[in-house]
Design a protein around this motif. Structure first.
Motif, PDB file in Angstrom:
ATOM      1  N   ASP A  78      76.373 -44.799  51.017  1.00 31.95           N
ATOM      2  CA  ASP A  78      76.571 -46.167  50.267  1.00 31.95           C
ATOM      3  C   ASP A  78      75.443 -46.528  49.617  1.00 31.95           C
ATOM      4  O   ASP A  78      74.943 -47.004  48.441  1.00 31.95           O
ATOM      5  N   GLU A  79      74.343 -46.356  50.594  1.00 30.86           N
ATOM      6  CA  GLU A  79      72.965 -46.929  50.083  1.00 30.86           C
ATOM      7  C   GLU A  79      72.389 -46.101  49.058  1.00 30.86           C
ATOM      8  O   GLU A  79      71.566 -46.498  47.915  1.00 30.86           O
TER       9      GLU A  79
ATOM     10  N   ASN B 171      70.923 -48.818  40.687  1.00 32.85           N
ATOM     11  CA  ASN B 171      69.897 -49.825  40.478  1.00 32.85           C
ATOM     12  C   ASN B 171      68.839 -49.384  39.635  1.00 32.85           C
ATOM     13  O   ASN B 171      68.185 -49.736  38.754  1.00 32.85           O
TER      14      ASN B 171
ATOM     15  N   ASP C 209      73.972 -47.213  45.568  1.00 31.57           N
ATOM     16  CA  ASP C 209      73.537 -48.349  45.111  1.00 31.57           C
ATOM     17  C   ASP C 209      72.261 -48.106  44.606  1.00 31.57           C
ATOM     18  O   ASP C 209      71.927 -48.872  43.597  1.00 31.57           O
TER      19      ASP C 209
END
Length: 357
Positions: A256-257, A264, A260
């Motif tokens: 998930d990181e 970004n 993300d």
């Protein structure tokens, strides 16, 4: 005639010496290094020791061997070093910087099965431990009014720890402990292959450094500031745990990181394109993600050490041979019903030994 040529040469020289118009050359960042995945290798401890010596480089072994050991909690593992000299990418520093978002070392047995898969491990800090002995002297004043010093019989020992962050270069070897999955421990004499998988985010940057106050890395720092800040925060937490005497591992990014941070970075690039352009040109930032796989290296299993007992290749060969012979003898005795005096050309004839009293 010579005078004519001399005058012509001087005229040409005078025209050529005119002050040319000032040409502004954009100062783009230069990347001379090339990523060579063949240079990313897993090496044995003996090869790692030699690579760190000053005697010169020694070629890697054509058929290196490795042992399988068991930890105190009965987990089988292989111990090797990650080596990436002249690979064009400093793997540990790129992990900390956030440009390598995902990374795994993969071990495959000779059947093609994955028997180990884990992230790259590295020691983030070195601990500097200082011990200080403090001797306290007692001063006693007697009847003579003169002080008498009495040394303390139990000196006090003070221990202070300081965590110093390690800086990795491409010439450093990084120890790795590869835990083998349960039930997939290879036997002595078998072969395994090991390689490294990387997800490397390397944006295409075309800035003019003058537009960023001479800081050519300014855009890159801006794009990766979130993941870099996260990694620095985790390193600070690790520092405190190291100082407290704990053994901890750098926490890698979750799936998930990773998603993300990629989103970004892309968003920042899209908003930056055409807005913060250089003075003398156009800046274009493009998101590029590389899924890199290093060349595999093959190792032969020399031994398996479990509960203090070492199983070697010769032992396994003899054991396998005895098992096959016993199985063949039992099968022969089960199917061999003919007489031992049959003709040697008999299809069921077997050479047998008759014991004598």
């Amino acid at each position: 005639m010579n005078r004519f040529y001399l005058v012509s040469f001087l005229l040409l020289l005078s025209f050529g010496c005119e002050t040319p118009q000032q040409v502004i050359t954009p100062t783009f960042p230069t990347h001379t290094e090339q990523i060579n995945l063949n240079r990313i290798r897993m090496i044995t401890k003996s090869e790692a020791v030699h690579s760190e010596s000053k005697e010169g480089k020694k070629p890697l072994a054509q058929e290196p061997g490795v042992n399988v050991e068991y930890s105190e909690n009965k987990i089988p593992f292989i111990q090797l070093d990650l080596f990436f000299e002249d690979a064009g990418i400093s793997i540990i520093e790129e992990i900390i910087a956030g440009t390598i978002l995902d990374h795994h070392i993969i071990v495959i047995n000779q059947k093609g099965e994955i028997i180990a898969k884990q992230p790259v491990n590295f020691q983030a800090y070195e601990i500097l431990e200082t011990k200080t002995e403090v001797m306290r002297n007692k001063v006693i004043v007697g009847e003579s009014k003169k002080p008498v010093k009495v040394n303390s019989t139990s000196p006090e020992t003070k221990i202070s720890r300081e965590a110093i962050e390690r800086q990795y270069t491409d010439r450093d070897t990084v120890p790795q402990v590869l835990e083998i999955q349960d039930g997939k421990v290879p036997n002595p004499g078998e072969y395994i292959s090991i390689y490294l998988e990387l997800t490397f985010v390397n944006p295409q940057l075309e800035p003019n450094c003058e537009s960023y106050s001479g800081n050519c890395n300014g855009p890159k720092d801006y794009f990766f500031e979130d993941v870099t800040r996260r990694n620095r925060r985790e390193l600070d937490i690790l520092r405190n745990r190291y100082v407290d005497g704990e053994v901890a591992q750098f926490p890698n990014l979750t799936k998930d990181e990773q998603t993300d941070f990629k989103t970004n970075i892309k968003t920042k690039m899209e908003s930056t394109n055409g807005v913060y352009g250089p003075k003398h040109g156009f800046t274009k930032f493009m998101f590029r993600e590389w899924n890199l796989v290093s060349s595999p290296r093959y190792f032969r299993i020399l031994s398996v050490v479990k509960n203090g007992k070492q199983s070697l290749q010769d032992d396994r060969t003899d054991e396998k041979k005895l098992t096959e012979e016993s199985g063949e003898n039992s099968k022969s005795e089960h199917n061999d019903t003919h007489s031992i005096f049959d003709s040697p050309t008999h299809t069921k004839h077997k050479k047998r030994t008759i014991p004598t009293p």
